[in-house]
Design a protein around this motif. Sequence first.
Motif, PDB file in Angstrom:
ATOM      1  N   TRP A 276       2.390  -1.701  14.968  1.00  0.00           N
ATOM      2  CA  TRP A 276       1.394  -1.709  13.889  1.00  0.00           C
ATOM      3  C   TRP A 276       1.174  -3.154  13.430  1.00  0.00           C
ATOM      4  CZ3 TRP A 276       1.941   1.949   9.028  1.00  0.00           C
ATOM      5  CH2 TRP A 276       0.663   2.175   8.483  1.00  0.00           C
ATOM      6  N   PRO A 277       0.666  -4.000  14.315  1.00  0.00           N
ATOM      7  CA  PRO A 277       0.585  -5.439  14.022  1.00  0.00           C
ATOM      8  C   PRO A 277      -0.423  -5.805  12.944  1.00  0.00           C
ATOM      9  CG  PRO A 277      -0.516  -4.939  16.094  1.00  0.00           C
ATOM     10  CD  PRO A 277       0.186  -3.682  15.674  1.00  0.00           C
ATOM     11  N   ALA A 278      -1.333  -4.899  12.599  1.00  0.00           N
ATOM     12  CA  ALA A 278      -2.392  -5.243  11.657  1.00  0.00           C
ATOM     13  C   ALA A 278      -1.927  -5.272  10.205  1.00  0.00           C
ATOM     14  CB  ALA A 278      -3.547  -4.249  11.804  1.00  0.00           C
ATOM     15  N   VAL A 279      -0.764  -4.702   9.900  1.00  0.00           N
ATOM     16  CA  VAL A 279      -0.351  -4.598   8.497  1.00  0.00           C
ATOM     17  C   VAL A 279       0.659  -5.686   8.137  1.00  0.00           C
ATOM     18  CG1 VAL A 279      -0.780  -2.124   8.406  1.00  0.00           C
ATOM     19  CG2 VAL A 279       1.511  -2.957   9.011  1.00  0.00           C
ATOM     20  N   GLY A 280       0.660  -6.054   6.857  1.00  0.00           N
ATOM     21  CA  GLY A 280       1.728  -6.887   6.342  1.00  0.00           C
ATOM     22  C   GLY A 280       2.985  -6.055   6.178  1.00  0.00           C
TER      23      GLY A 280
ATOM     24  N   THR B 226       0.823  -1.207   0.000  1.00  0.00           N
ATOM     25  CA  THR B 226       0.000   0.000   0.000  1.00  0.00           C
ATOM     26  C   THR B 226       0.854   1.252   0.000  1.00  0.00           C
ATOM     27  OG1 THR B 226      -1.637  -1.221   1.332  1.00  0.00           O
ATOM     28  CG2 THR B 226      -1.902   1.183   1.154  1.00  0.00           C
ATOM     29  N   VAL B 227       1.940   1.213   0.771  1.00  0.00           N
ATOM     30  CA  VAL B 227       2.769   2.400   0.941  1.00  0.00           C
ATOM     31  C   VAL B 227       4.189   1.989   1.277  1.00  0.00           C
ATOM     32  CG1 VAL B 227       2.206   2.591   3.399  1.00  0.00           C
ATOM     33  CG2 VAL B 227       2.927   4.643   2.146  1.00  0.00           C
ATOM     34  N   ALA B 228       5.149   2.787   0.852  1.00  0.00           N
ATOM     35  CA  ALA B 228       6.535   2.637   1.300  1.00  0.00           C
ATOM     36  C   ALA B 228       6.791   3.667   2.390  1.00  0.00           C
ATOM     37  CB  ALA B 228       7.512   2.845   0.147  1.00  0.00           C
ATOM     38  N   ILE B 229       7.526   3.254   3.426  1.00  0.00           N
ATOM     39  CA  ILE B 229       7.915   4.177   4.487  1.00  0.00           C
ATOM     40  C   ILE B 229       9.432   4.220   4.521  1.00  0.00           C
ATOM     41  CG2 ILE B 229       7.861   4.662   6.957  1.00  0.00           C
ATOM     42  CD1 ILE B 229       5.183   3.259   7.125  1.00  0.00           C
ATOM     43  N   GLY B 230       9.989   5.378   4.197  1.00  0.00           N
ATOM     44  CA  GLY B 230      11.431   5.568   4.245  1.00  0.00           C
ATOM     45  C   GLY B 230      11.829   6.069   5.616  1.00  0.00           C
ATOM     46  N   LEU B 231      12.530   5.237   6.378  1.00  0.00           N
ATOM     47  CA  LEU B 231      12.857   5.538   7.769  1.00  0.00           C
ATOM     48  C   LEU B 231      14.064   6.466   7.854  1.00  0.00           C
ATOM     49  CD1 LEU B 231      12.442   1.944   9.230  1.00  0.00           C
ATOM     50  CD2 LEU B 231      10.794   3.817   9.327  1.00  0.00           C
ATOM     51  N   GLY B 232      13.919   7.528   8.620  1.00  0.00           N
ATOM     52  CA  GLY B 232      14.987   8.497   8.768  1.00  0.00           C
ATOM     53  C   GLY B 232      16.261   7.898   9.334  1.00  0.00           C
TER      54      GLY B 232
ATOM     55  N   ALA C 262      -4.740  11.092   6.285  1.00  0.00           N
ATOM     56  CA  ALA C 262      -4.840  11.326   4.840  1.00  0.00           C
ATOM     57  C   ALA C 262      -5.890  10.430   4.184  1.00  0.00           C
ATOM     58  CB  ALA C 262      -3.482  11.098   4.185  1.00  0.00           C
ATOM     59  N   GLY C 263      -6.522   9.564   4.979  1.00  0.00           N
ATOM     60  CA  GLY C 263      -7.564   8.693   4.448  1.00  0.00           C
ATOM     61  C   GLY C 263      -7.057   7.488   3.694  1.00  0.00           C
ATOM     62  N   VAL C 264      -5.792   7.104   3.916  1.00  0.00           N
ATOM     63  CA  VAL C 264      -5.212   5.944   3.238  1.00  0.00           C
ATOM     64  C   VAL C 264      -5.459   4.690   4.072  1.00  0.00           C
ATOM     65  CG1 VAL C 264      -3.117   4.913   2.296  1.00  0.00           C
ATOM     66  CG2 VAL C 264      -3.426   7.404   2.224  1.00  0.00           C
ATOM     67  N   GLN C 265      -6.124   3.717   3.502  1.00  0.00           N
ATOM     68  CA  GLN C 265      -6.349   2.444   4.175  1.00  0.00           C
ATOM     69  C   GLN C 265      -5.157   1.529   3.888  1.00  0.00           C
ATOM     70  OE1 GLN C 265     -10.187   0.944   2.930  1.00  0.00           O
ATOM     71  NE2 GLN C 265     -11.264   2.240   4.405  1.00  0.00           N
ATOM     72  N   VAL C 266      -4.358   1.281   4.899  1.00  0.00           N
ATOM     73  CA  VAL C 266      -3.092   0.567   4.718  1.00  0.00           C
ATOM     74  C   VAL C 266      -3.265  -0.909   5.043  1.00  0.00           C
ATOM     75  CG1 VAL C 266      -0.682   0.429   5.420  1.00  0.00           C
ATOM     76  CG2 VAL C 266      -1.809   2.659   5.292  1.00  0.00           C
ATOM     77  N   ARG C 267      -2.958  -1.728   4.074  1.00  0.00           N
ATOM     78  CA  ARG C 267      -2.958  -3.179   4.275  1.00  0.00           C
ATOM     79  C   ARG C 267      -1.538  -3.725   4.435  1.00  0.00           C
ATOM     80  NH1 ARG C 267      -7.816  -5.696   2.884  1.00  0.00           N
ATOM     81  NH2 ARG C 267      -9.355  -4.309   1.934  1.00  0.00           N
ATOM     82  N   SER C 268      -0.584  -3.067   3.784  1.00  0.00           N
ATOM     83  CA  SER C 268       0.799  -3.549   3.831  1.00  0.00           C
ATOM     84  C   SER C 268       1.745  -2.376   3.703  1.00  0.00           C
ATOM     85  CB  SER C 268       1.059  -4.559   2.703  1.00  0.00           C
ATOM     86  OG  SER C 268       0.730  -3.983   1.444  1.00  0.00           O
ATOM     87  N   VAL C 269       2.923  -2.510   4.328  1.00  0.00           N
ATOM     88  CA  VAL C 269       3.929  -1.453   4.274  1.00  0.00           C
ATOM     89  C   VAL C 269       5.252  -2.018   3.787  1.00  0.00           C
ATOM     90  CG1 VAL C 269       2.867  -0.040   6.059  1.00  0.00           C
ATOM     91  CG2 VAL C 269       4.545  -1.744   6.713  1.00  0.00           C
ATOM     92  N   LEU C 270       5.903  -1.245   2.957  1.00  0.00           N
ATOM     93  CA  LEU C 270       7.249  -1.549   2.479  1.00  0.00           C
ATOM     94  C   LEU C 270       8.191  -0.702   3.318  1.00  0.00           C
ATOM     95  CD1 LEU C 270       8.848  -3.084   0.281  1.00  0.00           C
ATOM     96  CD2 LEU C 270       8.445  -1.148  -1.235  1.00  0.00           C
TER      97      LEU C 270
END
Length: 222
Positions: free
Chosen positions: A148-152, A34-40, A121-129
């Motif tokens: 955030w245990p609910a996401v892949g 669903t989204v990529a998260i770039g960690l600082g 932002a109204g984004v329904q997140v199922r999985s995170v990169l």
Amino acid sequence: MGHPPGNTLTAEQRNDALLLWHYQQMRHTLRPCTVAIGLGTHDLGVAAEAANLYLRGFAPRIVFTGGPNTSRPDAFPRGEATHFAEHAVALGVPESAILRELNARNTGENITFSRDLLTDAGVQVRSVLLVSTPYMERRAYATCRKVWPAVGIVCASARTDLHKYLEAVGDHRLVINSMVGDVQRVIQYPKRGFAEPQPVPEEVRDALQRLITAGFDQRLVA
């Protein structure tokens, strides 16, 4: 141009650092999320890898998260997320695909604040990169599993080896101090409720202790 002082490592120190390096890498198979998260962090390579994954279609949006960088404050005077986002835009990611989380000061906050930003932002997140430095994948994974245990979760980082990474960053002690601190947190943070427990082989624990004894103790938690 010479390297900073303290870049000379013994063969044992390099071997121990290599054990920590390989231990932290989750070796997940990439898949669309669903989204990529770039960690600082101190390394713009995280922004470059997040941009690469976006451009290859693995995520339709990126959150860059991170406030001031304590390791290299001069390199990120306006905060990690701001500089990471600008780097990604320069590499071809449209500004419209990027969200910026500007306040996080640790990995737990990176993920928690990113989750809240996406919810707002109204984004329904199922999985995170989760995009991190190569030596931080496991800690990022363990933290995300806790908060955030609910996401892949799919962990990703630049595909490089330790030698090339050390040369690219330039400051070898900064990298190895960071590696030592991250592995110590993998061990300690589950006891504090900050992360999910991870298996830690004895050879990794032994390598960690040798590096601490050798003076790579600048990023340890009490």
